[in-house]
Write a protein that holds these residues in place. Structure first.
Motif, mmCIF file in Angstrom:
data_model
loop_
_atom_site.group_PDB
_atom_site.id
_atom_site.type_symbol
_atom_site.label_atom_id
_atom_site.label_comp_id
_atom_site.label_asym_id
_atom_site.label_seq_id
_atom_site.Cartn_x
_atom_site.Cartn_y
_atom_site.Cartn_z
ATOM 1 N N ALA A 265 62.223 52.192 27.315
ATOM 2 C CA ALA A 265 62.508 52.636 25.950
ATOM 3 C C ALA A 265 61.352 52.349 25.007
ATOM 4 C CB ALA A 265 63.784 51.965 25.435
ATOM 5 N N VAL A 266 60.508 51.361 25.337
ATOM 6 C CA VAL A 266 59.433 50.977 24.419
ATOM 7 C C VAL A 266 58.054 51.401 24.913
ATOM 8 C CG1 VAL A 266 60.737 49.049 23.474
ATOM 9 C CG2 VAL A 266 59.218 48.656 25.429
ATOM 10 N N GLY A 267 57.949 51.857 26.154
ATOM 11 C CA GLY A 267 56.627 52.233 26.647
ATOM 12 C C GLY A 267 56.616 52.559 28.123
ATOM 13 N N SER A 268 55.452 52.386 28.730
ATOM 14 C CA SER A 268 55.262 52.657 30.161
ATOM 15 C C SER A 268 55.180 51.322 30.899
ATOM 16 C CB SER A 268 53.977 53.465 30.387
ATOM 17 O OG SER A 268 54.039 54.698 29.705
ATOM 18 N N PRO A 269 56.190 50.985 31.686
ATOM 19 C CA PRO A 269 56.260 49.649 32.284
ATOM 20 C C PRO A 269 55.184 49.388 33.338
ATOM 21 C CG PRO A 269 58.421 50.711 32.243
ATOM 22 C CD PRO A 269 57.412 51.768 31.920
ATOM 23 N N GLU A 270 54.619 48.200 33.262
ATOM 24 C CA GLU A 270 53.812 47.632 34.343
ATOM 25 C C GLU A 270 54.612 46.452 34.897
ATOM 26 O OE1 GLU A 270 49.706 45.091 35.155
ATOM 27 O OE2 GLU A 270 49.983 46.132 33.241
ATOM 28 N N ILE A 271 54.953 46.509 36.161
ATOM 29 C CA ILE A 271 55.910 45.561 36.738
ATOM 30 C C ILE A 271 55.190 44.639 37.717
ATOM 31 C CG2 ILE A 271 58.107 45.332 37.951
ATOM 32 C CD1 ILE A 271 58.626 48.294 37.229
ATOM 33 N N ARG A 272 55.426 43.353 37.583
ATOM 34 C CA ARG A 272 54.856 42.369 38.506
ATOM 35 C C ARG A 272 55.931 41.380 38.946
ATOM 36 N NH1 ARG A 272 49.297 42.304 38.974
ATOM 37 N NH2 ARG A 272 48.212 43.737 37.522
ATOM 38 N N GLN A 273 55.747 40.874 40.156
ATOM 39 C CA GLN A 273 56.680 39.878 40.676
ATOM 40 C C GLN A 273 56.248 38.498 40.198
ATOM 41 O OE1 GLN A 273 57.164 39.963 44.918
ATOM 42 N NE2 GLN A 273 58.830 38.468 44.918
ATOM 43 N N LEU A 274 57.204 37.714 39.744
ATOM 44 C CA LEU A 274 56.917 36.365 39.257
ATOM 45 C C LEU A 274 56.711 35.426 40.449
ATOM 46 C CD1 LEU A 274 59.414 35.739 36.308
ATOM 47 C CD2 LEU A 274 56.928 35.676 36.190
ATOM 48 N N LEU A 275 55.460 35.140 40.759
ATOM 49 C CA LEU A 275 55.162 34.281 41.907
ATOM 50 C C LEU A 275 54.224 33.126 41.580
ATOM 51 C CD1 LEU A 275 54.727 36.806 44.886
ATOM 52 C CD2 LEU A 275 56.683 35.326 44.369
ATOM 53 N N HIS A 276 53.539 33.164 40.448
ATOM 54 C CA HIS A 276 52.583 32.101 40.145
ATOM 55 C C HIS A 276 53.311 30.761 40.047
ATOM 56 C CE1 HIS A 276 49.377 29.818 38.310
ATOM 57 N NE2 HIS A 276 48.552 30.856 38.458
ATOM 58 N N PRO A 277 52.844 29.746 40.782
ATOM 59 C CA PRO A 277 53.581 28.475 40.824
ATOM 60 C C PRO A 277 53.635 27.734 39.498
ATOM 61 C CG PRO A 277 51.442 28.291 41.919
ATOM 62 C CD PRO A 277 51.659 29.740 41.641
ATOM 63 N N ASP A 278 52.717 28.036 38.560
ATOM 64 C CA ASP A 278 52.752 27.346 37.272
ATOM 65 C C ASP A 278 53.805 27.913 36.324
ATOM 66 O OD1 ASP A 278 50.693 25.735 38.111
ATOM 67 O OD2 ASP A 278 49.117 26.869 37.076
#
Length: 285
Positions: A105-118
Motif C-alpha cells: 500500500a505504501v510502495g514497492s516491497p523489498e523483502i529480507r529474512q531476519l537472520l542477523h544474530p545481532d
C-alpha cells in the motif's frame, strides 16, 4: 525520535504488549524510541484481520516508521521472520501474509529474512518471537541498522489466500475482509468501483439478499438502514446506521459479497454466490 508501531493479537489484558514495549525502549545508544500501539485486539490467530488493519493504519504514519506486527500462529515453526522495506517504512513480523498488504500500500516491497544474530535477544523463546526477535530487530532498524545487512532477500513470501475482486456488467463481486467494533463490514472491493452502480443496490452476502443504498457518509442514512459506502481506507464498506451490518447480514470474514443494481435481481438466478460456486468461501483457522 524514532517511531515504532505495534499491532498484535496479544490482548490488552495480558502482559505481552508491555514486554514487547520494554524491549523496544531498552536503554542503548541513540535517542529513545517512541512506541505507538495500533491495536492489540486482533482476533486470536486472525492473520487476515491483522493484515487489513495494518494496511489501513500504516499509510497515516511518516516515512521512517518501523511497524511491528505479530499475529503469528506459526511461531516457533519453520516459518520465516521478515523485514520488509517499502515507501520509506520498514515492516517486521512473520512470513504469513500479515505484512505484505501494508507494504504494498505504501510502495514497492523489498523483502529480507531476519537472520542477523545481532537483531535478536540473547535467548529467544520459541513461543515469543514478538518480544525476543521482532522487537529487538525493529529497535535496531529504527536506530539506523542497515537494512541490507538484515539477511538474504526473499522472493517467495507467503501470500494471504484472498480471492481477487471482480467487476463486470454492473455487478461487483468480492469478499468480506473484517468487521470493526461498530459492526461495519469492510470488503476487498475498491471504492472507485461504486461508480458502476446506481444509488439503490442489492447486497448478496452470506447467502442473503438485502436492499441497500449508496451514501457518502453514515449521516446520510436513516436509522437502521443498510448502506454501501467508501470507507476511510478507500474500499467498499457495508454499514447499518446506529446498528450492525455484521449482525443484520449474519456475515463473517471470508464470506463472498455481491453488489448489483437493485432492479437487476431475478429471484431464480444463481450468480454462483448462493451455491458457493464463486470460489471465495470462508476460510477456517
Amino acid at each position: 525520535m524514532p517511531l515504532v508501531t505495534l499491532l498484535t493479537d496479544f490482548g490488552d489484558d495480558s502482559p505481552y504488549p508491555a514486554e514487547v514495549r520494554a524491549v523496544l525502549c531498552a536503554p542503548t545508544f541513540g535517542p529513545p524510541i517512541r512506541v505507538v500501539d495500533i491495536t492489540h485486539r486482533i482476533r486470536r490467530h486472525d492473520v487476515r484481520q491483522g493484515a487489513y488493519l495494518l494496511r489501513a493504519a500504516c499509510t497515516t504514519f511518516p516515512e521512517g516508521t518501523v511497524h511491528v506486527a505479530v499475529v503469528d500462529p506459526g511461531v516457533g515453526t519453520g516459518r520465516r521472520a521478515l523485514a520488509i522495506r517499502s515507501g520509506g517504512m520498514v515492516f517486521v513480523g512473520p512470513d504469513n501474509g500479515l505484512l505484505l498488504p501494508a507494504a504494498r500500500a505504501v510502495g514497492s516491497p523489498e523483502i529480507r529474512q531476519l537472520l542477523h544474530p545481532d537483531l535478536r535477544r540473547l535467548h529467544v523463546s520459541p513461543t515469543f518471537h514478538g518480544r525476543d526477535l521482532f522487537a529487538p530487530a525493529a529497535r535496531w532498524l529504527a536506530l539506523g541498522f542497515p537494512f541490507e545487512a538484515v539477511g538474504p532477500r526473499v522472493e517467495d513470501p507467503v501470500e494471504l489466500p484472498l480471492g481477487p475482486p471482480d467487476r463486470g456488467e454492473g455487478v461487483l463481486r468480492g469478499e468480506v475482509l473484517v468487521s470493526d467494533p461498530f459492526g461495519n463490514l469492510a470488503t476487498n472491493l475498491p471504492g472507485t468501483w461504486l461508480v458502476d452502480l446506481p444509488e439503490r443496490v442489492e447486497v448478496v452476502v452470506a447467502g442473503r439478499r438485502s436492499p441497500a443504498r449508496q451514501v457518502r457518509t453514515y449521516g446520510e442514512a436513516e436509522r437502521g438502514e443498510l448502506v454501501v459506502l467508501v470507507g476511510s481506507d478507500g474500499f467498499v464498506e457495508l454499514a447499518v446506521r446506529e446498528g450492525s451490518a455484521l449482525e443484520q447480514l449474519g456475515a463473517q470474514p471470508g464470506d463472498p459479497v455481491v453488489l448489483r443494481p437493485a432492479e437487476d435481481h431475478p429471484r431464480d438466478r444463481d450468480d454462483g454466490v448462493l451455491s458457493g460456486k464463486q470460489g471465495h468461501g470462508r476460510e477456517e483457522g
